[in-house]
Each structure stands twice: as C-alpha cells, then as structure tokens.
Design an enzyme around this catalytic site. Structure first.
Site, PDB file in Angstrom:
ATOM      1  N   HIS A 122       0.831  -1.205   0.000  1.00  0.00           N
ATOM      2  CA  HIS A 122       0.000   0.000   0.000  1.00  0.00           C
ATOM      3  C   HIS A 122       0.867   1.256   0.000  1.00  0.00           C
ATOM      4  O   HIS A 122       1.857   1.339   0.736  1.00  0.00           O
ATOM      5  CB  HIS A 122      -0.904   0.004   1.233  1.00  0.00           C
ATOM      6  CG  HIS A 122      -1.693   1.269   1.415  1.00  0.00           C
ATOM      7  ND1 HIS A 122      -2.631   1.696   0.498  1.00  0.00           N
ATOM      8  CD2 HIS A 122      -1.681   2.212   2.398  1.00  0.00           C
ATOM      9  CE1 HIS A 122      -3.160   2.839   0.917  1.00  0.00           C
ATOM     10  NE2 HIS A 122      -2.599   3.172   2.057  1.00  0.00           N
ATOM     11  N   SER A 123       0.497   2.232  -0.821  1.00  0.00           N
ATOM     12  CA  SER A 123       1.099   3.559  -0.809  1.00  0.00           C
ATOM     13  C   SER A 123       2.622   3.487  -0.943  1.00  0.00           C
ATOM     14  O   SER A 123       3.155   3.004  -1.937  1.00  0.00           O
ATOM     15  CB  SER A 123       0.668   4.291   0.467  1.00  0.00           C
ATOM     16  OG  SER A 123       1.030   5.651   0.416  1.00  0.00           O
ATOM     17  N   TYR A 124       3.363   3.932   0.079  1.00  0.00           N
ATOM     18  CA  TYR A 124       4.826   3.929   0.015  1.00  0.00           C
ATOM     19  C   TYR A 124       5.371   2.501  -0.009  1.00  0.00           C
ATOM     20  O   TYR A 124       6.494   2.265  -0.453  1.00  0.00           O
ATOM     21  CB  TYR A 124       5.416   4.684   1.209  1.00  0.00           C
ATOM     22  CG  TYR A 124       6.861   5.097   1.020  1.00  0.00           C
ATOM     23  CD1 TYR A 124       7.171   6.304   0.402  1.00  0.00           C
ATOM     24  CD2 TYR A 124       7.906   4.285   1.443  1.00  0.00           C
ATOM     25  CE1 TYR A 124       8.489   6.685   0.210  1.00  0.00           C
ATOM     26  CE2 TYR A 124       9.230   4.651   1.255  1.00  0.00           C
ATOM     27  CZ  TYR A 124       9.509   5.854   0.635  1.00  0.00           C
ATOM     28  OH  TYR A 124      10.822   6.226   0.438  1.00  0.00           O
TER      29      TYR A 124
END
Length: 465
Positions: free
Chosen positions: A341-343
């Site tokens: 997720h995300s980073y």
C-alpha cells in the site's frame, strides 16, 4: 489586570487584537478600546512592561510602550525585540502551552475509557460514542498529543491481535542482533518459510502505522477491518497461504540525549580555535534567546532525544530488502504474492530494482493499492517495467466502480479503480478483488497463460502510450 475576553487566533472566536496578522500591528484605535486575551496579557505582564495604574493593556499601549523601551538599555531592547518576535511568529497554540494540562495520558484503552466492540469499532465505554478528538476545547496541541498516545496503545493492541487471533509469531531483526543494539521485528505464520505452495507478504505505507495496520485513522474512526491487515491475514491462512507481515516504519529507537552528547556534538569540530570561539559565542547567544522564548513558549518542554537507527533496517526500502534476503528468498513457496500500500509500493519497486532476477523467479503476482512508486524517478529499467505490466496491478483511488480500468501515463502496470476516492481505504475496498487476482495468477501460471488484472477490467494497451 483588566478583564479580557478569551481569543483563538486560528479558531472561530474573535481574534486577539494583540496578534498581528502580517508583521507588527499598527495603532488603529483608541489606546483604551482594544483588548487582548488573558494569555497574551499575562505574557506581557511577565515582560514587566510598565503602564499607568488605571490604564488597560491594549494593542496600541503595548506597541507604544515597546517603542519607548527601545530607547532604554540593551536589556530592555532585547526584551522588546524578543516580545515583538513572539507576537509576530508564535501562534496561540504555542502560547497556550503554559496553560494546558500536563502531557500525561493513560497507557491502556480502558484508561482512555474506550474499547473495541464486537464489530471492531472503537467506542466510549460509558456513552458508546465514537472517538472524540477535541476532548478539550481550544487545546489542539494537547488533543493531538492525546490522539498520538491513543495511537501508540492501538499499535500494541494490533500486535496482540496478530499474535493471539492470527497466530503469527514475532521475529526480531536483525536476525543476529546483539542484546544492546536497536532492534525491529516482523510477524510471520508458523509455515511462512516451509509452505511449499503460497506465501503472502504485506507491506503498509509510510507514517505512524506499524506492522498489521493500513491506516491508524481508520482503526480509530472506522473499524479494525478497514484499518488493519487482519482480514488479509485471516483469509490468506484460510486459503492455505503462509504469511509475512513487514514493519517498514520501525527504523530507529529514540533515546534521551545526555548533556555529554550535546556537548560532544558541538566540540567535535576540527575548525581553527578562533573560528570555533566566534561560533561558540554565536551559539551561546542563540541558545540564550531560544531559552528566553522557550520559557514562555514551551514550559512543558519535552525531552531532547536522538535517533538510533536499526542496522540494515534504517528505511522502508532497506527493511524490504533485508526481509527478502533473510526470509522471503529462503522460503519454500513456489508462489510468492505481495500486497503493498502507498509507500509500500515504492519499497517493492526498489526491491525489484535491487533483486530483479530473484524477484522475477519467485514472485507470481503483486497487488498495489494506491502505490506512490514512480518508474521514472526510481529509474526502473525496461525489463522490470515489462515484468510489472504482466504481473502487477495497482488499485487506485477513483470515483469509478471497483475494478474499472483507469488510464495512466506511466508505462509500469495496469491501474484499476479501488472503488473509493479515499487513499487510506483502497486496501480494504479492493480486498476481494486482490485475492481473485492472485487466484487467477496461479491458474494462469499453471496453464502458462498470463492473467488479466480482473475479469471485469480491460488491460491498458501500454504499447500505444
């Protein structure tokens, strides 16, 4: 002291007339017509600014008196300069620190009078109401510290759930850590390294979240299902996966600085003695001014700390590579799957860059959820981009229905809608589609046919971009 109405410089109530909007305020009204809040007037009293016995403290009076003080000695000028700097640069939240309650909070959920109900929602024990951030009006800093303290308790609570409900074990990093050095940890199922079939690896995003969490905000304001990785872990175990939960934000520990360490940092220079003396003199003057401000700005001064980074795990990217080298690459699983997720997506792409051949050989499919990776900024090679187009899918925040194809200008991997416009919810909303994607990937691998991201979406033709 004359009675003064309360104020909030950034709130909805009338603005304090002692706070300049842009630079020092100029006299605009009668000296006896402007009022200030009790905090500001108390501060001015502490600076011992003289006034007539029956004269109220007002905006005009204050600045006229300061102009008079500037004609006095060096000490008075220093006080006046410091006060002007305070009034122009420090907002009410900072000035109110001297009036806020101590930054001491409970260390249990029960102490906060909250508990998770049978639906996994955080509710007040007595009222049954959701969490309230503004527990004390006009004390934003104190409320924020309270929220952070609750967040730390929730982090430990999630760790307990990973071990008790999901039956994961906690593994210390580095694997050869000495007793005295800083350590991190990950969680894994008992069969994570021995499962011959499938292994699921979970990587959360950047920020305050830790192992087992997608978003602290969701855990506190929504529920455990949407905010934690527990639904993924439980379903993976049910479907015969081994599981490894990474902890990429646990990069260092904080320890209190000693006076010797502070002194050592200032004396460790090889500069000439004369230059060092001038520098020390400036530093002493700066420290004197800072302490002068801090006395009023931050009476509840928090301890000065230093960060001790964890060996080979000092960043999310380092952590991902370390876990790959010591655990994932050594697992027996024929099919390894990632949810990042995300980073976490950026960390996976960096892992791919550093261990390209190994990842291609072992990883079957990768599900990204609103990943922030960038193949140009990360200088991803052509062969990696081609592999990502065939084996990755990014569920992004979008107003489109779940699994609807979303165009992208980056030639990396297909992008489909997560069925929500909220970044932090993308992992939860795409949960069923991701496991379907993994199942199709295994079937396609066994039949030597590459999978599409989902049955309802059309692959983006990157050859046309």
């Amino acid at each position: 002291m004359a009675a003064a109405r309360p104020c909030s410089w950034r709130g909805a109530r009338p603005q304090c007339r002692l706070r300049p909007r842009t630079g020092p305020p100029r006299p605009r009204r009668s000296p006896r017509s402007a009022g200030g809040c009790s905090t500001c007037l108390h501060l001015l009293n502490r600076f011992a600014i003289p006034r007539a016995a029956n004269e109220p403290e007002t905006e005009d009076n204050i600045w006229v008196m300061m102009a008079q003080l500037q004609q006095g000695g060096p000490d008075e000028k220093e006080k006046t300069t410091a006060l002007k700097d305070l009034l122009s640069r420090i907002d009410l939240d900072e000035l109110m620190k001297k009036d806020e309650p101590p930054l001491e909070f409970p260390d249990t959920l029960e102490g906060f009078e909250y508990i998770f109900n049978e639906k996994g929602q955080l509710r007040h024990i007595k009222t049954g109401e959701p969490f309230v951030f503004n527990y004390r009006e006009d004390l934003h800093r104190w409320n924020q510290k309270r929220y952070e303290a609750l967040g730390e308790i929730i982090t430990k609570y999630v760790y307990e759930l990973l071990q008790k409900e999901c039956h994961l074990k906690k593994v210390t990093l580095p694997v050869d850590a000495t007793e005295s050095e800083p350590k991190s940890f990950i969680f894994m199922s008992e069969d994570a390294l021995t499962n011959p079939d499938k292994l699921l690896v979970l990587i959360h995003g950047n920020g305050v979240v830790r192992a087992g969490q997608w978003a602290r905000r969701l855990i506190i304001n929504e529920d455990l299902d949407s905010g934690t990785q527990i639904p993924y872990i439980k379903r993976a175990i049910e479907e015969g996966y081994g599981v490894i939960v990474l902890n990429p934000n646990e990069n260092y520990i904080e320890v209190e600085k000693t006076k010797a360490q502070v002194q050592l940092s200032s004396d460790s220079s090889d500069e000439p003695a004369e230059k060092r003396e001038r520098k020390d003199k400036i530093q002493k003057e700066t420290k004197k001014r800072r302490d002068f401000y801090e006395k009023y700005r931050n009476p509840q001064k928090e301890k000065e700390t230093m960060q001790m980074y964890i060996r080979d795990n000092g960043s999310p990217e380092e952590h991902a590579i370390y876990v790959w080298d010591h655990f994932i690459s050594q697992s027996a699983a024929e099919n390894v799957f990632f949810v990042a997720h995300s980073y976490g997506g950026l960390a996976f792409v960096e892992l791919m860059i550093q261990r390209e051949a190994e990842v291609k050989n072992k990883v079957t499919a990768v599900a990204l959820t609103d990943s922030v990776h960038n193949v140009w900024h990360q200088e991803v090679g052509k062969t990696i981009r081609e592999w990502m187009r065939e084996n990755c899918c990014n569920w992004v925040s979008s107003s489109e229905p779940l699994d609807t194809s979303v165009e992208s200008m980056l030639p990396d991997c297909p992008r489909v809608s997560a069925g929500t416009e909220r970044h932090e919810l993308t992992s939860w909303k795409s949960f069923p589609s991701i496991f379907k994607f993994f199942s199709e990937a295994v079937e396609a691998k066994n039949s030597s046919v590459k999978p599409t991201p989902t049955r309802r979406s059309n692959r983006i033709k990157y050859e046309e971009l």
